[in-house]
Design an enzyme around this catalytic site. Structure first.
Site, PDB file in Angstrom:
ATOM      1  N   GLU A 320      12.690   4.408  -4.697  1.00  0.00           N
ATOM      2  CA  GLU A 320      12.652   5.193  -3.452  1.00  0.00           C
ATOM      3  C   GLU A 320      11.796   4.520  -2.381  1.00  0.00           C
ATOM      4  O   GLU A 320      10.780   5.069  -1.965  1.00  0.00           O
ATOM      5  CB  GLU A 320      12.067   6.577  -3.753  1.00  0.00           C
ATOM      6  CG  GLU A 320      12.879   7.367  -4.744  1.00  0.00           C
ATOM      7  CD  GLU A 320      12.183   8.632  -5.215  1.00  0.00           C
ATOM      8  OE1 GLU A 320      12.887   9.569  -5.616  1.00  0.00           O
ATOM      9  OE2 GLU A 320      10.942   8.686  -5.191  1.00  0.00           O
ATOM     10  N   PRO A 321      12.175   3.361  -1.921  1.00  0.00           N
ATOM     11  CA  PRO A 321      11.364   2.710  -0.883  1.00  0.00           C
ATOM     12  C   PRO A 321      11.527   3.400   0.466  1.00  0.00           C
ATOM     13  O   PRO A 321      12.641   3.726   0.871  1.00  0.00           O
ATOM     14  CB  PRO A 321      11.956   1.293  -0.827  1.00  0.00           C
ATOM     15  CG  PRO A 321      13.382   1.470  -1.249  1.00  0.00           C
ATOM     16  CD  PRO A 321      13.395   2.601  -2.249  1.00  0.00           C
ATOM     17  N   GLY A 322      10.433   3.650   1.135  1.00  0.00           N
ATOM     18  CA  GLY A 322      10.487   4.174   2.500  1.00  0.00           C
ATOM     19  C   GLY A 322       9.901   3.129   3.430  1.00  0.00           C
ATOM     20  O   GLY A 322      10.603   2.461   4.187  1.00  0.00           O
ATOM     21  N   ARG A 323       8.582   2.936   3.289  1.00  0.00           N
ATOM     22  CA  ARG A 323       7.858   1.989   4.148  1.00  0.00           C
ATOM     23  C   ARG A 323       8.466   0.586   4.111  1.00  0.00           C
ATOM     24  O   ARG A 323       8.594  -0.061   5.139  1.00  0.00           O
ATOM     25  CB  ARG A 323       6.403   1.922   3.662  1.00  0.00           C
ATOM     26  CG  ARG A 323       5.512   1.072   4.528  1.00  0.00           C
ATOM     27  CD  ARG A 323       4.144   0.834   3.849  1.00  0.00           C
ATOM     28  NE  ARG A 323       3.656   1.947   3.096  1.00  0.00           N
ATOM     29  CZ  ARG A 323       2.729   2.820   3.516  1.00  0.00           C
ATOM     30  NH1 ARG A 323       2.188   2.672   4.694  1.00  0.00           N
ATOM     31  NH2 ARG A 323       2.341   3.811   2.743  1.00  0.00           N
ATOM     32  N   ARG A 360      -2.486   6.634  11.404  1.00  0.00           N
ATOM     33  CA  ARG A 360      -2.798   5.925  10.158  1.00  0.00           C
ATOM     34  C   ARG A 360      -4.147   5.204  10.210  1.00  0.00           C
ATOM     35  O   ARG A 360      -4.838   5.119   9.217  1.00  0.00           O
ATOM     36  CB  ARG A 360      -1.667   4.950   9.802  1.00  0.00           C
ATOM     37  CG  ARG A 360      -0.329   5.658   9.586  1.00  0.00           C
ATOM     38  CD  ARG A 360       0.726   4.775   8.936  1.00  0.00           C
ATOM     39  NE  ARG A 360       0.354   4.454   7.576  1.00  0.00           N
ATOM     40  CZ  ARG A 360      -0.227   3.333   7.195  1.00  0.00           C
ATOM     41  NH1 ARG A 360      -0.456   2.387   8.080  1.00  0.00           N
ATOM     42  NH2 ARG A 360      -0.566   3.141   5.960  1.00  0.00           N
ATOM     43  N   TYR A 364      -6.416   6.558   7.346  1.00  0.00           N
ATOM     44  CA  TYR A 364      -6.521   5.706   6.148  1.00  0.00           C
ATOM     45  C   TYR A 364      -7.309   4.432   6.404  1.00  0.00           C
ATOM     46  O   TYR A 364      -7.285   3.530   5.569  1.00  0.00           O
ATOM     47  CB  TYR A 364      -5.137   5.278   5.655  1.00  0.00           C
ATOM     48  CG  TYR A 364      -4.097   6.351   5.559  1.00  0.00           C
ATOM     49  CD1 TYR A 364      -4.249   7.410   4.666  1.00  0.00           C
ATOM     50  CD2 TYR A 364      -2.945   6.292   6.331  1.00  0.00           C
ATOM     51  CE1 TYR A 364      -3.270   8.386   4.568  1.00  0.00           C
ATOM     52  CE2 TYR A 364      -1.963   7.261   6.228  1.00  0.00           C
ATOM     53  CZ  TYR A 364      -2.133   8.306   5.350  1.00  0.00           C
ATOM     54  OH  TYR A 364      -1.167   9.268   5.244  1.00  0.00           O
ATOM     55  N   CYS A 391      -9.059  12.785  23.175  1.00  0.00           N
ATOM     56  CA  CYS A 391     -10.472  13.167  23.266  1.00  0.00           C
ATOM     57  C   CYS A 391     -11.120  13.117  21.897  1.00  0.00           C
ATOM     58  O   CYS A 391     -11.410  14.162  21.295  1.00  0.00           O
ATOM     59  CB  CYS A 391     -10.579  14.545  23.878  1.00  0.00           C
ATOM     60  SG  CYS A 391     -10.126  14.474  25.600  1.00  0.00           S
ATOM     61  N   TYR A 421       5.791   6.111   8.848  1.00  0.00           N
ATOM     62  CA  TYR A 421       4.667   7.055   8.884  1.00  0.00           C
ATOM     63  C   TYR A 421       3.917   7.047  10.206  1.00  0.00           C
ATOM     64  O   TYR A 421       2.740   7.362  10.257  1.00  0.00           O
ATOM     65  CB  TYR A 421       3.697   6.802   7.711  1.00  0.00           C
ATOM     66  CG  TYR A 421       4.396   6.876   6.368  1.00  0.00           C
ATOM     67  CD1 TYR A 421       4.878   8.093   5.887  1.00  0.00           C
ATOM     68  CD2 TYR A 421       4.616   5.727   5.604  1.00  0.00           C
ATOM     69  CE1 TYR A 421       5.540   8.166   4.671  1.00  0.00           C
ATOM     70  CE2 TYR A 421       5.281   5.789   4.388  1.00  0.00           C
ATOM     71  CZ  TYR A 421       5.739   7.004   3.929  1.00  0.00           C
ATOM     72  OH  TYR A 421       6.402   7.088   2.727  1.00  0.00           O
TER      73      TYR A 421
HETATM   74  N1  LLP Z   1       8.933   8.594  -3.430  1.00  0.00           N
HETATM   75  C1  LLP Z   1       8.010   9.564  -3.479  1.00  0.00           C
HETATM   76  C2  LLP Z   1       8.105  10.587  -4.505  1.00  0.00           C
HETATM   77  C3  LLP Z   1       6.970   9.585  -2.539  1.00  0.00           C
HETATM   78  O1  LLP Z   1       6.059  10.549  -2.583  1.00  0.00           O
HETATM   79  C4  LLP Z   1       6.911   8.588  -1.544  1.00  0.00           C
HETATM   80  C5  LLP Z   1       5.845   8.580  -0.546  1.00  0.00           C
HETATM   81  C6  LLP Z   1       7.897   7.600  -1.525  1.00  0.00           C
HETATM   82  C7  LLP Z   1       8.895   7.627  -2.496  1.00  0.00           C
HETATM   83  C8  LLP Z   1       7.939   6.513  -0.497  1.00  0.00           C
HETATM   84  O2  LLP Z   1       6.822   5.695  -0.522  1.00  0.00           O
HETATM   85  P1  LLP Z   1       6.809   4.357   0.365  1.00  0.00           P
HETATM   86  O3  LLP Z   1       7.821   3.405  -0.219  1.00  0.00           O
HETATM   87  O4  LLP Z   1       7.155   4.736   1.751  1.00  0.00           O
HETATM   88  O5  LLP Z   1       5.411   3.859   0.255  1.00  0.00           O
HETATM   89  N2  LLP Z   1       1.552   8.752   4.951  1.00  0.00           N
HETATM   90  C9  LLP Z   1       1.166   7.660   4.080  1.00  0.00           C
HETATM   91  C10 LLP Z   1       2.170   7.432   2.992  1.00  0.00           C
HETATM   92  C11 LLP Z   1       2.453   8.675   2.178  1.00  0.00           C
HETATM   93  C12 LLP Z   1       3.505   8.409   1.138  1.00  0.00           C
HETATM   94  C13 LLP Z   1       3.968   9.661   0.526  1.00  0.00           C
HETATM   95  N3  LLP Z   1       4.976   9.507  -0.462  1.00  0.00           N
HETATM   96  C14 LLP Z   1       0.956   6.398   4.918  1.00  0.00           C
HETATM   97  O6  LLP Z   1       1.087   6.460   6.128  1.00  0.00           O
HETATM   98  O7  LLP Z   1       0.613   5.347   4.372  1.00  0.00           O
END
Ligand code: LLP
Length: 463
Positions: A320-323, A360, A364, A391, A421
């Protein structure tokens, strides 16, 4: 968050013991392809261009701040993930990183599936035509309404996150006369090397059911007895912005161990495992992310090896890649409003956005880089902090970076790797208007999420 090295910089080093900056790059005008979207380059006048369009034109036409997304890069990354994992695996894009209806259509066209974690994301996905069976529904506290909707539309899987939810989903599915395909999310007890807020596989946090103490085995036991559920597999997501494959390998090994225990106890071989997302991207030149094919090979090898050792058929793997898909494909374009040199410290460059479009850094301690985008410059490098217009003194976009010392109000600057994100976590702090997302491709730019207006703000404020 970034793994950037932090040697003392050449300027102000004596008064900046906590500096996170590296030495200025040899060429301040150069755009490191590691952190910029693939079609980004400079035109003959020195302005940054993406998809064949210069940032000055984008700013004139659409205003600033704006997120600028390289559509062909996004699509190429989708294909790279799909190709790397091949026919025997599934790639679910994690919509929380950034979701819009255009993105859903691109995913659909490029053959990816979609992970959603709220009713809102589900609505967006369905509205843009993602087939329900290609959607995975996540979340540690899905409401009864969200579950009912997901079951009714027929999502491909619901990822169960607690004992209550195992019972709740089964109950709702039975009431609707359905049997819902589910996975159980387990916490494998790995300490992922990332920021505490985005690590999710250690035991002391809110997600999943622990393998330790037999809890996950008990969850499987219950799920297998409930008529409303078809248990298809086990899910593990260890955290986010991770570079080291070791955590994924431990996670895969422990998940396969659980599959073997399930086979021994119930005589059932669960057909699927999901190893989550979390692969790191380059926010600065110091970061060295893995390519999808390396990740696919590492995960495939470990799962195959462990399954052979346990005498199990290799399950279908999903990720499940997002980033890693959307993060590198966008930059944020800002206009400089003020330049404030603080003698002996550093220079504060204020832009027309800030923590409302990129939380971010404040949340973080994330690291970003920045480039002068509307022109090149031969002026000496100057240590800057890029701050927003909110502000709050923590309203920092880029903590420590170098810009040419002739940076001035009216210049456009761009912060790369803001595809993930940033828009999805944007806020209206100080009644800021959230910026648009522009998709640029083959010399054409279009708005895929429009800029908020003051009317939008007042519409919600019912007075
Ligand atoms: N699968 C599950 C179950 C997740 O909880 C997440 C991210 C992903 C996949 C995708 O992860 P990625 O490949 O995008 O790293 N707001 C934070 C990141 C929170 C991620 C939450 N879950 C940031 O800005 O770094």
């Amino acid at each position: 968050m970034s793994r950037s090295a932090h040697p003392a910089g050449p300027r102000h080093a004596d008064v900046m013991p906590e500096g996170h900056y590296t030495a200025p790059p040899a060429d301040l005008n150069a755009l490191d392809p590691k952190v910029w979207a693939r079609t980004v380059t400079r035109d003959e006048d020195g302005a940054v261009t993406v998809g064949g369009i210069g940032v000055t034109r984008l700013a004139e036409e659409f205003g600033t701040p704006a997120y600028v997304l390289d559509e062909s890069d996004f699509r190429a990354r989708c294909r790279a993930w799909a190709d790397a994992f091949g026919q025997d695996a599934d790639v679910f894009y994690a919509g929380k990183a950034f979701l819009s209806r255009a993105v859903v259509r691109w995913l659909k066209e490029e053959g990816l599936n979609l992970d959603v974690c709220s009713g809102g994301e589900l609505t967006c996905a369905l509205d843009a035509g993602m087939p329900a069976e290609r959607i995975a529904f996540h979340g540690n506290n899905k409401t009864a309404e969200e579950i009912e909707r997901a079951v009714t539309v027929g999502v491909g899987r619901i990822v169960l996150d607690s004992f209550q939810e195992i019972a709740r989903v089964s109950h709702i599915a039975q009431r609707l006369g359905k049997r819902q395909r589910v996975q159980i999310r387990v916490t494998v007890g790995v300490e992922a090397h990332t920021h505490e807020f985005i690590a999710t596989a250690h035991e002391d946090q809110k997600f999943g059911i622990a393998l330790a103490g037999g809890q996950a085995a008990e969850a499987v036991r219950r799920a297998l007895t409930l008529d409303g559920l078809e248990l298809i597999g086990i899910h593990s997501h260890i955290g986010s912005q991770i570079f080291d494959m070791a955590g994924f390998e431990v996670s895969a090994r422990r998940v396969v161990q659980l599959l073997a225990e399930v086979r021994d106890e119930h005589g059932v071989e669960l057909p699927e495992i999901d190893l989550g997302g979390g692969l790191g991207i380059a926010y600065t030149s110091e970061d060295d992310p893995r390519e999808p094919h390396e990740i696919a090979k590492a995960l495939g090898d470990i799962v195959t090896r462990e399954c052979e050792a346990a005498g199990l058929a290799t399950p279908r793997i999903s990720v499940e890649p997002g980033r890693a898909i959307v993060g590198p494909t966008a930059f944020t374009l800002y206009e400089v409003g003020t330049v404030k040199p603080l003698d002996g410290l550093r220079t504060y460059v204020s832009v027309d956005g800030g923590m409302s479009d990129n939380i971010r850094t404040a949340l973080y301690d994330a690291e970003y880089t920045v480039a002068l985008a509307s022109r090149t410059s031969d002026a000496e490098p100057m240590l800057v902090r890029v701050v927003g217009k909110h502000c709050e003194s923590g309203d920092i976009v880029v903590k420590d970076a170098f810009l040419p010392s002739d940076i001035a109000p009216g210049d456009l600057i761009a912060v790369p790797a803001t595809g993930a994100y940033c828009r999805s976590m944007a806020s209206n702090y100080n009644h800021a208007l959230r910026p648009p997302v522009l998709a640029v491709r083959d010399g054409a730019a279009r708005v895929i999420v429009r800029r908020e207006t003051e009317e939008d703000l007042l519409r919600l404020d019912v007075g």
